[in-house]
Design a protein around this motif. Structure first.
Motif, PDB file in Angstrom:
ATOM      1  N   PRO A 139       0.716  -1.187   0.241  1.00  0.00           N
ATOM      2  CA  PRO A 139      -0.121   0.001  -0.058  1.00  0.00           C
ATOM      3  C   PRO A 139       0.900   1.394   0.182  1.00  0.00           C
ATOM      4  O   PRO A 139       0.556   2.266  -0.723  1.00  0.00           O
ATOM      5  CB  PRO A 139      -0.847  -0.037   1.439  1.00  0.00           C
ATOM      6  CG  PRO A 139      -0.789  -1.450   1.510  1.00  0.00           C
ATOM      7  CD  PRO A 139       0.356  -2.194   1.276  1.00  0.00           C
ATOM      8  N   HIS A 140       1.931   1.272   0.790  1.00  0.00           N
ATOM      9  CA  HIS A 140       2.936   2.537   1.030  1.00  0.00           C
ATOM     10  C   HIS A 140       3.621   2.528  -0.699  1.00  0.00           C
ATOM     11  O   HIS A 140       3.518   3.833  -1.044  1.00  0.00           O
ATOM     12  CB  HIS A 140       3.946   2.503   1.907  1.00  0.00           C
ATOM     13  CG  HIS A 140       3.492   2.536   3.399  1.00  0.00           C
ATOM     14  ND1 HIS A 140       3.420   1.436   4.154  1.00  0.00           N
ATOM     15  CD2 HIS A 140       2.715   3.659   3.814  1.00  0.00           C
ATOM     16  CE1 HIS A 140       2.785   1.821   5.298  1.00  0.00           C
ATOM     17  NE2 HIS A 140       2.407   3.002   4.986  1.00  0.00           N
ATOM     18  N   ALA A 157      -5.047   9.975  -6.999  1.00  0.00           N
ATOM     19  CA  ALA A 157      -4.449   8.666  -6.450  1.00  0.00           C
ATOM     20  C   ALA A 157      -5.584   8.006  -5.749  1.00  0.00           C
ATOM     21  O   ALA A 157      -5.744   6.975  -5.695  1.00  0.00           O
ATOM     22  CB  ALA A 157      -3.044   9.007  -5.850  1.00  0.00           C
ATOM     23  N   ALA A 158      -6.154   8.846  -4.784  1.00  0.00           N
ATOM     24  CA  ALA A 158      -7.275   8.209  -3.899  1.00  0.00           C
ATOM     25  C   ALA A 158      -8.360   7.761  -4.759  1.00  0.00           C
ATOM     26  O   ALA A 158      -8.736   6.498  -4.530  1.00  0.00           O
ATOM     27  CB  ALA A 158      -7.959   9.409  -3.136  1.00  0.00           C
ATOM     28  N   GLN A 159      -8.910   8.338  -5.992  1.00  0.00           N
ATOM     29  CA  GLN A 159      -9.912   7.699  -6.705  1.00  0.00           C
ATOM     30  C   GLN A 159      -9.175   6.574  -7.298  1.00  0.00           C
ATOM     31  O   GLN A 159     -10.158   5.591  -7.626  1.00  0.00           O
ATOM     32  CB  GLN A 159     -10.264   8.745  -7.764  1.00  0.00           C
ATOM     33  CG  GLN A 159     -11.232   9.797  -7.215  1.00  0.00           C
ATOM     34  CD  GLN A 159     -11.599  10.892  -8.200  1.00  0.00           C
ATOM     35  OE1 GLN A 159     -11.016  10.979  -9.423  1.00  0.00           O
ATOM     36  NE2 GLN A 159     -12.788  11.651  -8.017  1.00  0.00           N
ATOM     37  N   ALA A 160      -8.261   6.553  -8.013  1.00  0.00           N
ATOM     38  CA  ALA A 160      -7.679   5.491  -8.582  1.00  0.00           C
ATOM     39  C   ALA A 160      -7.451   4.023  -7.706  1.00  0.00           C
ATOM     40  O   ALA A 160      -7.671   2.981  -8.147  1.00  0.00           O
ATOM     41  CB  ALA A 160      -6.174   5.655  -9.134  1.00  0.00           C
ATOM     42  N   LEU A 161      -7.141   4.332  -6.318  1.00  0.00           N
ATOM     43  CA  LEU A 161      -6.924   3.347  -5.414  1.00  0.00           C
ATOM     44  C   LEU A 161      -8.176   3.164  -4.721  1.00  0.00           C
ATOM     45  O   LEU A 161      -8.224   2.001  -3.825  1.00  0.00           O
ATOM     46  CB  LEU A 161      -5.692   3.901  -4.526  1.00  0.00           C
ATOM     47  CG  LEU A 161      -4.412   3.804  -5.086  1.00  0.00           C
ATOM     48  CD1 LEU A 161      -3.347   4.419  -4.276  1.00  0.00           C
ATOM     49  CD2 LEU A 161      -3.778   2.629  -5.623  1.00  0.00           C
ATOM     50  N   VAL A 168      -4.264   8.636   1.445  1.00  0.00           N
ATOM     51  CA  VAL A 168      -3.202   8.623   0.486  1.00  0.00           C
ATOM     52  C   VAL A 168      -2.126   9.488   1.196  1.00  0.00           C
ATOM     53  O   VAL A 168      -0.804   9.302   1.025  1.00  0.00           O
ATOM     54  CB  VAL A 168      -3.681   9.320  -0.724  1.00  0.00           C
ATOM     55  CG1 VAL A 168      -2.479   9.871  -1.608  1.00  0.00           C
ATOM     56  CG2 VAL A 168      -4.470   8.626  -1.559  1.00  0.00           C
ATOM     57  N   LYS A 169      -2.338  10.695   1.827  1.00  0.00           N
ATOM     58  CA  LYS A 169      -1.519  11.508   2.441  1.00  0.00           C
ATOM     59  C   LYS A 169      -0.731  10.954   3.854  1.00  0.00           C
ATOM     60  O   LYS A 169       0.408  11.062   3.825  1.00  0.00           O
ATOM     61  CB  LYS A 169      -2.172  12.893   2.953  1.00  0.00           C
ATOM     62  CG  LYS A 169      -2.729  13.954   2.080  1.00  0.00           C
ATOM     63  CD  LYS A 169      -3.418  15.166   2.612  1.00  0.00           C
ATOM     64  CE  LYS A 169      -4.042  16.078   1.812  1.00  0.00           C
ATOM     65  NZ  LYS A 169      -4.659  17.157   2.357  1.00  0.00           N
ATOM     66  N   SER A 170      -1.462  10.101   4.517  1.00  0.00           N
ATOM     67  CA  SER A 170      -1.052   9.310   5.497  1.00  0.00           C
ATOM     68  C   SER A 170       0.006   8.511   4.853  1.00  0.00           C
ATOM     69  O   SER A 170       1.172   8.167   5.499  1.00  0.00           O
ATOM     70  CB  SER A 170      -2.026   8.604   6.458  1.00  0.00           C
ATOM     71  OG  SER A 170      -1.708   7.952   7.403  1.00  0.00           O
TER      72      SER A 170
END
Length: 191
Positions: A139-140, A157-161, A168-170
Motif C-alpha cells: 500500500p505504501h 491517486a485516492a480515486q484510482a486506489l 493517501v496523505k498518511s
C-alpha cells in the motif's frame, strides 16, 4: 476547307495541351495572379524588409483568399488592388504579432545550460529506486508510485486506489519516513 476561327478565339488551343474545361476553370485565377502578383510582391517585400521568400508566401495567401472570397460575391466582382493590399498588410501584421509573442530560443543558451545525459547514473538511480521501493509495504509503495513517480494529485491517486484522500496523505508520509530512515543520505531530495 479551313475554319475561320483563330486559335485565340478557340477555347482549346492545341499548343497548350489542356482541355477546354481546365482553361476556363483557372482563367479567373490566372488573370488575378497576372494582374496583381508583381505589385503585391513589391508591396509585401517592402513590409518584410526584402524577405522575398516569405513575401511570396504572403502574396500567394492573399491571392488565395481573394479567389475564395470571389465565390461569395456577384459574378462580375473582382478584388481591387487596395483590397488585396489591405489583406496582405493584415496577414503580415498578424504574422509579426505572432512571432513577437513567441519567446526567442537561443541555441547557444540551450547548449550551455543543458544537463548532460548520464545513462550509467540514470541506471544506478533507477536500481536504487527499485530496491528502496521494494522494502516498503504494497500500500505504501502504491501511493508513492502514483503521487511521486506518476505525478498524480492526492485526489486522483485516492480515486484510482479507491481510498480516502487522507489515507493517501498518511501513507505517503509514512512511506517517505521509512525511506528516510533506511536511506538517510539518499533522501535529501524527498525531505
Amino acid at each position: 476547307m479551313r475554319s475561320t476561327t483563330s486559335s485565340a478565339e478557340s477555347p482549346h488551343r492545341p499548343d497548350q495541351g489542356t482541355a477546354p474545361a481546365a482553361a476556363t476553370c483557372d482563367g479567373p485565377v490566372r488573370e488575378l495572379y497576372e494582374r496583381h502578383h508583381g505589385p503585391l510582391l513589391r508591396y509585401v517585400s517592402g513590409l518584410l524588409r526584402g524577405d522575398r521568400q516569405r513575401a511570396e508566401d504572403f502574396v500567394q495567401e492573399t491571392l488565395l483568399r481573394a479567389w475564395l472570397n470571389s465565390a461569395d460575391q456577384p459574378p462580375d466582382w473582382s478584388p481591387s488592388r487596395a483590397w488585396l493590399f489591405r489583406v496582405a498588410h493584415n496577414l503580415v501584421v498578424d504574422w509579426t504579432r505572432r512571432e513577437q509573442a513567441r519567446p526567442e530560443i537561443h541555441q547557444e543558451l540551450l547548449e550551455t545550460h543543458a544537463e548532460p545525459v548520464d545513462p550509467i547514473g540514470q541506471a544506478v538511480q533507477r536500481r536504487f529506486l527499485v530496491n528502496a521501493l521494494s522494502c516498503l509495504s504494497a500500500p505504501h509503495r502504491e501511493v508513492l508510485v502514483y503521487v511521486y513517480l506518476l505525478g498524480w494529485t492526492g485526489q486522483d491517486a485516492a480515486q484510482a486506489l479507491s481510498i480516502p484522500p487522507g489515507t493517501v496523505k498518511s501513507r505517503a508520509h509514512h512511506a517517505l519516513r521509512e525511506l528516510r530512515r533506511r536511506h538517510p543520505r539518499h533522501m535529501l531530495v524527498a525531505a
